[in-house]
Motif scaffolding. Structure first.
Motif, PDB file in Angstrom:
ATOM      1  N   PHE A 115       0.567  -1.078  -0.117  1.00 61.73           N
ATOM      2  CA  PHE A 115       0.106  -0.049  -0.174  1.00 61.73           C
ATOM      3  C   PHE A 115       1.073   1.359  -0.086  1.00 61.73           C
ATOM      4  CE2 PHE A 115      -2.648   3.212   2.462  1.00 61.73           C
ATOM      5  CZ  PHE A 115      -3.462   3.441   1.382  1.00 61.73           C
ATOM      6  N   CYS A 116       1.739   1.283   0.822  1.00 61.17           N
ATOM      7  CA  CYS A 116       2.913   2.504   0.837  1.00 61.17           C
ATOM      8  C   CYS A 116       3.398   2.839  -0.460  1.00 61.17           C
ATOM      9  CB  CYS A 116       3.661   2.383   2.130  1.00 61.17           C
ATOM     10  SG  CYS A 116       3.097   2.759   3.609  1.00 61.17           S
ATOM     11  N   GLY A 117       3.955   1.523  -1.028  1.00 57.20           N
ATOM     12  CA  GLY A 117       4.517   1.817  -2.208  1.00 57.20           C
ATOM     13  C   GLY A 117       3.655   2.176  -3.435  1.00 57.20           C
ATOM     14  N   ILE A 122       2.411   6.645  -6.929  1.00 59.11           N
ATOM     15  CA  ILE A 122       1.393   7.929  -7.435  1.00 59.11           C
ATOM     16  C   ILE A 122       1.819   9.379  -7.008  1.00 59.11           C
ATOM     17  CG2 ILE A 122      -0.971   8.947  -7.262  1.00 59.11           C
ATOM     18  CD1 ILE A 122      -2.053   5.878  -6.894  1.00 59.11           C
ATOM     19  N   GLY A 123       2.411   9.445  -5.738  1.00 57.71           N
ATOM     20  CA  GLY A 123       2.684  10.637  -5.296  1.00 57.71           C
ATOM     21  C   GLY A 123       3.807  11.303  -5.847  1.00 57.71           C
ATOM     22  N   ARG A 124       4.993  10.285  -6.151  1.00 57.53           N
ATOM     23  CA  ARG A 124       6.094  10.788  -6.756  1.00 57.53           C
ATOM     24  C   ARG A 124       5.768  11.122  -8.282  1.00 57.53           C
ATOM     25  NH1 ARG A 124      10.082   5.871  -4.761  1.00 57.53           N
ATOM     26  NH2 ARG A 124      10.791   6.839  -2.991  1.00 57.53           N
ATOM     27  N   VAL A 147       5.430  14.506  -0.069  1.00 52.34           N
ATOM     28  CA  VAL A 147       6.373  14.871  -1.071  1.00 52.34           C
ATOM     29  C   VAL A 147       7.736  15.077  -0.666  1.00 52.34           C
ATOM     30  CG1 VAL A 147       6.775  16.311  -3.237  1.00 52.34           C
ATOM     31  CG2 VAL A 147       4.444  15.535  -2.554  1.00 52.34           C
ATOM     32  N   GLU A 148       7.843  16.098   0.148  1.00 54.95           N
ATOM     33  CA  GLU A 148       9.102  16.435   0.665  1.00 54.95           C
ATOM     34  C   GLU A 148      10.171  15.443   1.358  1.00 54.95           C
ATOM     35  OE1 GLU A 148       9.573  20.258   2.542  1.00 54.95           O
ATOM     36  OE2 GLU A 148       8.199  21.317   0.972  1.00 54.95           O
ATOM     37  N   ALA A 149       9.236  14.638   2.320  1.00 49.12           N
ATOM     38  CA  ALA A 149      10.003  13.368   2.888  1.00 49.12           C
ATOM     39  C   ALA A 149      10.541  12.163   1.862  1.00 49.12           C
ATOM     40  CB  ALA A 149       9.112  12.926   4.016  1.00 49.12           C
ATOM     41  N   ASP A 150       9.603  12.312   0.817  1.00 53.61           N
ATOM     42  CA  ASP A 150       9.615  11.194  -0.308  1.00 53.61           C
ATOM     43  C   ASP A 150       9.184   9.782   0.653  1.00 53.61           C
ATOM     44  OD1 ASP A 150       9.918  10.500  -3.084  1.00 53.61           O
ATOM     45  OD2 ASP A 150      11.795   9.417  -2.403  1.00 53.61           O
ATOM     46  N   ARG A 151       8.212   9.910   1.120  1.00 55.17           N
ATOM     47  CA  ARG A 151       7.466   8.540   1.982  1.00 55.17           C
ATOM     48  C   ARG A 151       6.464   8.784   2.366  1.00 55.17           C
ATOM     49  NH1 ARG A 151       9.196   8.541   7.561  1.00 55.17           N
ATOM     50  NH2 ARG A 151       9.296   6.307   7.324  1.00 55.17           N
ATOM     51  N   VAL A 152       5.739   7.648   2.835  1.00 53.30           N
ATOM     52  CA  VAL A 152       4.206   7.832   3.421  1.00 53.30           C
ATOM     53  C   VAL A 152       4.685   8.072   4.911  1.00 53.30           C
ATOM     54  CG1 VAL A 152       2.333   6.439   4.050  1.00 53.30           C
ATOM     55  CG2 VAL A 152       3.494   6.364   1.934  1.00 53.30           C
ATOM     56  N   VAL A 153       3.957   8.870   5.513  1.00 54.56           N
ATOM     57  CA  VAL A 153       4.220   9.262   6.956  1.00 54.56           C
ATOM     58  C   VAL A 153       2.899   9.360   7.544  1.00 54.56           C
ATOM     59  CG1 VAL A 153       6.100  10.719   6.490  1.00 54.56           C
ATOM     60  CG2 VAL A 153       4.029  11.863   6.298  1.00 54.56           C
ATOM     61  N   LEU A 154       2.881   9.437   8.835  1.00 57.00           N
ATOM     62  CA  LEU A 154       1.923   9.350   9.790  1.00 57.00           C
ATOM     63  C   LEU A 154       1.348  11.007   9.932  1.00 57.00           C
ATOM     64  CD1 LEU A 154       2.189   7.202  12.790  1.00 57.00           C
ATOM     65  CD2 LEU A 154       0.772   6.845  11.215  1.00 57.00           C
TER      66      LEU A 154
END
Length: 161
Positions: A115-117, A122-124, A147-154
Motif C-alpha cells: 500500500f505504501c509503495g 502515485i505521489g512521486r 512529497v518533501e519526505a519522499d515517503r508515506v508518513v503518519l
C-alpha cells in the motif's frame, strides 16, 4: 526500509475503527494528473479494469472520461498493484483523484508495504501528497505520502488501544 511499521499503525487499518473503505485522495489535481495516473498504471503493468456501470471497456484518455455529461454514471478504474490488493479509482472530479481501498486486504506488514509503495508511486509521479482519510471523515487524513519526505508518513497520532 518500510515507510511505516505495522505495529505502529495497525489501528489505522482496523475496519471497525476506520471503516472498511477509507478515502484515499490526491487534492489539487487536473486532467493532466489523471492522465499521468493512467499512464503510471500502464507503465507499471498493474492489472486494471475500466468500467462504466456494468460495461467493461478499454481504458480511455482522462479527458474523455472527465468530459462526460454531469448526469452520466460515474466510471471506475480497478487497479491491482498486486493480485491481492485492489484500489478503485472514481472519476468524480478532475480536481481530486480519489480511490478506495479495502482495509481488510491491507492487514500486516507485507500488505502495508504494498500500500505504501502504491501511494509512493502515485505521489512521486504527480509530485503531490496522497492522503488517506477514515471512511466518512473526509478532510482528516491519518497518513499519506509526503512529497518533501519522499515517503508515506503518519499525519495523526495512532489510537491507543
Amino acid at each position: 526500509m518500510a515507510d511505516l511499521l505495522w505495529d505502529d499503525v495497525s489501528c489505522f487499518f482496523d475496519p471497525d475503527l476506520m471503516g472498511s473503505l477509507p478515502d484515499v485522495r490526491v487534492p489539487g489535481c487536473s486532467v493532466e494528473d489523471w492522465q499521468a495516473v493512467l499512464e503510471l498504471v500502464e507503465a507499471r503493468g498493474w492489472n486494471c479494469q475500466y468500467s462504466e456501470g456494468e460495461t467493461v471497456m478499454p481504458v480511455p484518455r482522462a479527458e474523455t472520461v472527465l468530459s462526460r455529461p454531469a448526469d452520466a454514471e460515474c466510471p471506475d478504474l480497478r487497479v491491482w498493484p498486486t493480485s491481492d490488493v485492489l484500489a478503485i479509482f472514481r472519476f468524480k472530479d478532475d480536481e481530486v483523484i480519489d480511490f478506495d481501498v479495502d482495509l481488510r486486504e491491507l492487514q500486516g506488514q507485507e500488505r502495508l508495504d504494498v500500500f505504501c509503495g502504491f501511494l509512493r508511486e502515485i505521489g512521486r509521479r504527480l509530485a503531490k501528497p496522497v492522503l488517506m482519510d477514515p471512511e466518512g471523515d473526509y478532510g482528516h487524513p491519518v497518513l499519506g505520502f509526503d512529497v518533501e519526505a519522499d515517503r508515506v508518513v503518519l499525519l495523526a497520532e495512532p489510537l491507543v488501544m
